[in-house]
Design a protein around this motif. Structure first.
Motif, mmCIF file in Angstrom:
data_model
loop_
_atom_site.group_PDB
_atom_site.id
_atom_site.type_symbol
_atom_site.label_atom_id
_atom_site.label_comp_id
_atom_site.label_asym_id
_atom_site.label_seq_id
_atom_site.Cartn_x
_atom_site.Cartn_y
_atom_site.Cartn_z
ATOM 1 N N HIS A 255 33.449 55.348 -22.520
ATOM 2 C CA HIS A 255 33.557 55.936 -23.861
ATOM 3 C C HIS A 255 35.013 56.189 -24.235
ATOM 4 C CE1 HIS A 255 32.725 58.426 -27.351
ATOM 5 N NE2 HIS A 255 33.423 59.408 -26.812
ATOM 6 N N PHE A 256 35.806 56.735 -23.306
ATOM 7 C CA PHE A 256 37.217 57.018 -23.587
ATOM 8 C C PHE A 256 37.965 55.739 -23.957
ATOM 9 C CE2 PHE A 256 36.921 60.704 -20.307
ATOM 10 C CZ PHE A 256 36.201 61.453 -21.215
ATOM 11 N N PRO B 291 28.985 67.380 -25.401
ATOM 12 C CA PRO B 291 29.515 67.376 -26.765
ATOM 13 C C PRO B 291 31.034 67.284 -26.825
ATOM 14 C CG PRO B 291 28.677 69.562 -26.181
ATOM 15 C CD PRO B 291 28.227 68.616 -25.125
ATOM 16 N N PHE B 292 31.720 67.965 -25.893
ATOM 17 C CA PHE B 292 33.186 67.888 -25.882
ATOM 18 C C PHE B 292 33.665 66.493 -25.491
ATOM 19 C CE2 PHE B 292 32.980 72.615 -25.277
ATOM 20 C CZ PHE B 292 33.668 72.948 -26.436
ATOM 21 N N SER B 293 32.975 65.862 -24.529
ATOM 22 C CA SER B 293 33.417 64.561 -24.028
ATOM 23 C C SER B 293 33.063 63.416 -24.967
ATOM 24 C CB SER B 293 32.797 64.294 -22.651
ATOM 25 O OG SER B 293 33.188 65.273 -21.711
ATOM 26 N N PHE B 294 31.867 63.473 -25.568
ATOM 27 C CA PHE B 294 31.374 62.321 -26.327
ATOM 28 C C PHE B 294 31.526 62.443 -27.845
ATOM 29 C CE2 PHE B 294 28.966 61.739 -22.342
ATOM 30 C CZ PHE B 294 29.239 60.397 -22.105
ATOM 31 N N LEU B 295 31.631 63.669 -28.368
ATOM 32 C CA LEU B 295 31.663 63.824 -29.814
ATOM 33 C C LEU B 295 33.032 64.202 -30.369
ATOM 34 C CD1 LEU B 295 28.276 65.691 -30.466
ATOM 35 C CD2 LEU B 295 28.749 63.233 -30.548
ATOM 36 N N SER B 296 33.913 64.703 -29.505
ATOM 37 C CA SER B 296 35.213 65.172 -29.983
ATOM 38 C C SER B 296 36.202 64.023 -30.164
ATOM 39 C CB SER B 296 35.790 66.199 -29.006
ATOM 40 O OG SER B 296 37.069 66.610 -29.420
ATOM 41 N N GLU B 297 37.047 64.151 -31.175
ATOM 42 C CA GLU B 297 38.131 63.186 -31.398
ATOM 43 C C GLU B 297 39.483 63.776 -31.016
ATOM 44 O OE1 GLU B 297 37.927 61.860 -35.414
ATOM 45 O OE2 GLU B 297 35.968 60.880 -35.165
ATOM 46 N N SER B 298 39.462 64.994 -30.496
ATOM 47 C CA SER B 298 40.679 65.662 -30.047
ATOM 48 C C SER B 298 40.839 65.460 -28.546
ATOM 49 C CB SER B 298 40.626 67.156 -30.360
ATOM 50 O OG SER B 298 41.604 67.872 -29.641
ATOM 51 N N ILE C 127 40.924 56.964 -27.022
ATOM 52 C CA ILE C 127 41.528 58.302 -27.072
ATOM 53 C C ILE C 127 42.579 58.462 -25.971
ATOM 54 C CG2 ILE C 127 39.867 59.480 -25.560
ATOM 55 C CD1 ILE C 127 39.974 61.788 -27.708
ATOM 56 N N PHE C 128 42.428 57.705 -24.871
ATOM 57 C CA PHE C 128 43.428 57.659 -23.810
ATOM 58 C C PHE C 128 43.748 56.196 -23.525
ATOM 59 C CE2 PHE C 128 40.835 61.466 -22.549
ATOM 60 C CZ PHE C 128 41.781 62.423 -22.893
ATOM 61 N N ASN C 129 44.998 55.912 -23.136
ATOM 62 C CA ASN C 129 45.302 54.546 -22.737
ATOM 63 C C ASN C 129 44.743 54.289 -21.330
ATOM 64 O OD1 ASN C 129 47.242 55.401 -20.740
ATOM 65 N ND2 ASN C 129 48.757 55.637 -22.361
#
Length: 382
Positions: free
Chosen positions: A226-227, A280-287, A232-234
């Motif tokens: 997912h990341f 929710p923090f891992s899969f739904l956040s864009e921060s 969201i991360f290289n």
């Protein structure tokens, strides 16, 4: 035994960090890699039901531990000699089979000493040492590959061959443990406050709870997938996220392990309640900061699973049935982990929100079941 696990994990986890690319270099397809990995995990967990039962019937806990370690530790450096991916696949299955042979017996041996110092504390310290090895192994092999030039396949084979060193150290330490403590069951503290006969009804209720925990907890590869997909991360940061999770795993195992000896099942309820929110923090956040918080909560859940889950078995199952109990515990945990992972993978492709809802509902049900278990046990674990 914790130090035994440290060197064993340098061998195991070091190898696991390279197995996928190595199979690819030997000509395996992505489908083959997936099947090999899945079959290995299924055997590694499912076979524990039989080996746990046999260890209790024979009381040869040290024998099963030595056989298992001998099989899985030597399978790893033998990967250096694999000329075809099919041979490498057989060695990978052999490594997982060895783990299945020794795990219930090793956990039983550990439970005797752990009960003497406090089940939570004993398993927590072992998990911290285990995680030191789990982080060190991949780092060591990464450095070997970084500084070694030449043919890539030859470099991988050299890295696997190097793992013979920690494998031999593991077996030497295991032999020293056997010579010094031939009858670890003498560590067991006889306590009148727990008076269950064999495997009690509380154990079966506990299995329901751990099944729900396993089913609602995502594999890190799905998080990493997912990341990478949302960028969201290289690519170089994703392994660092795993390192963060493993560090949190070690610290939380220590904290909640010590807490378990103070408040019993309540410590598992606290840890499981916190880890509900990893999805929710891992899969739904864009921060990225909130995603890191999700990874931290995931690590807390993993740490609790590796320390407290085994501790509870040690406290609610009598010593003579503990190998069977650990074998069945591991088999059920592995089965529901596989089922939950498959379901979450399917839900991810359909709608990420549905994955999060599934995970949170199942993990919440696990917490509710743990409250029922705490009520049923009453004071014995408190």
């Amino acid at each position: 035994m914790g130090i035994v696990s440290l060197f064993a994990d340098i061998t195991h986890e070091g190898a696991r960090s390279l197995i996928g690319p190595y199979l690819g270099l030997l000509g395996a397809s992505a489908t083959a890699v997936g099947i090999i990995s899945g079959l290995g995990e299924f055997i590694g967990y499912g076979l524990r039901l039989l080996t746990g039962y046999l260890s209790d019937k024979t009381h040869r806990y040290w024998l099963f531990t030595f056989l298992g370690y001998g099989m899985d530790l030597f399978a790893v450096p033998l990967l250096a000699l694999a000329g075809r991916w099919e041979i490498a696949a057989m060695l990978i299955i052999m490594e997982r089979t060895g783990k299945a042979i020794r795990k219930p017996s090793k956990d039983t041996l550990m439970s005797y000493a752990a009960r003497n110092v406090g089940s939570g504390k004993g398993f927590a310290i072992a998990e911290v040492l285990d995680q030191i090895g789990a982080v060190s192994g991949p780092v060591i092999l990464s450095l070997i590959l970084l500084f070694k030039s030449g043919d890539e396949l030859a470099n991988y084979r050299f890295a696997f061959a190097i793992l013979l060193i920690p494998a031999l150290i593991t077996l030497i330490l295991l032999l020293i443990s056997r010579l010094n403590f031939p009858q670890p069951e003498k560590f067991e503290v006889k306590e009148e406050k727990i008076n269950f006969e064999g495997i009690s009804k509380s154990y079966w209720l506990y299995l329901v709870a751990i099944s729900l925990i396993a089913a609602g907890f995502a594999d890190f590869p799905l998080l990493a997938f997912h990341f990478q997909r949302i960028d969201i991360f290289n690519s170089t940061m994703i392994p660092f996220m795993y390192a963060i999770a493993m560090g949190v795993d070690a610290i939380s195992a220590l904290i909640f392990g010590f807490l378990y000896d103070k408040v019993g099942v309540t410590s598992l309820i606290i840890a499981s309640s916190l880890s509900i929110f990893f999805s929710p923090f891992s899969f739904l956040s864009e921060s990225s900061l909130l995603v890191i918080l999700g990874v931290i909560l995931w690590g807390i859940g993993m740490g609790a699973q590796e320390s407290i889950l085994k501790s509870v078995v040690a406290d609610i199952v009598t010593p003579e049935k503990r190998g069977t109990a650990y074998g069945f515990f591991n088999a059920i945990f592995g089965l529901f982990w596989f089922i939950g992972s498959a379901v979450m993978g399917i839900l991810y492709d359909r709608a990420i929100v549905s994955l999060v809802v599934f995970s949170m509902i199942v993990e919440s049900a696990a917490v509710f079941t743990l409250f029922l278990l705490k009520s049923k046990l009453g004071n014995p674990l408190n």
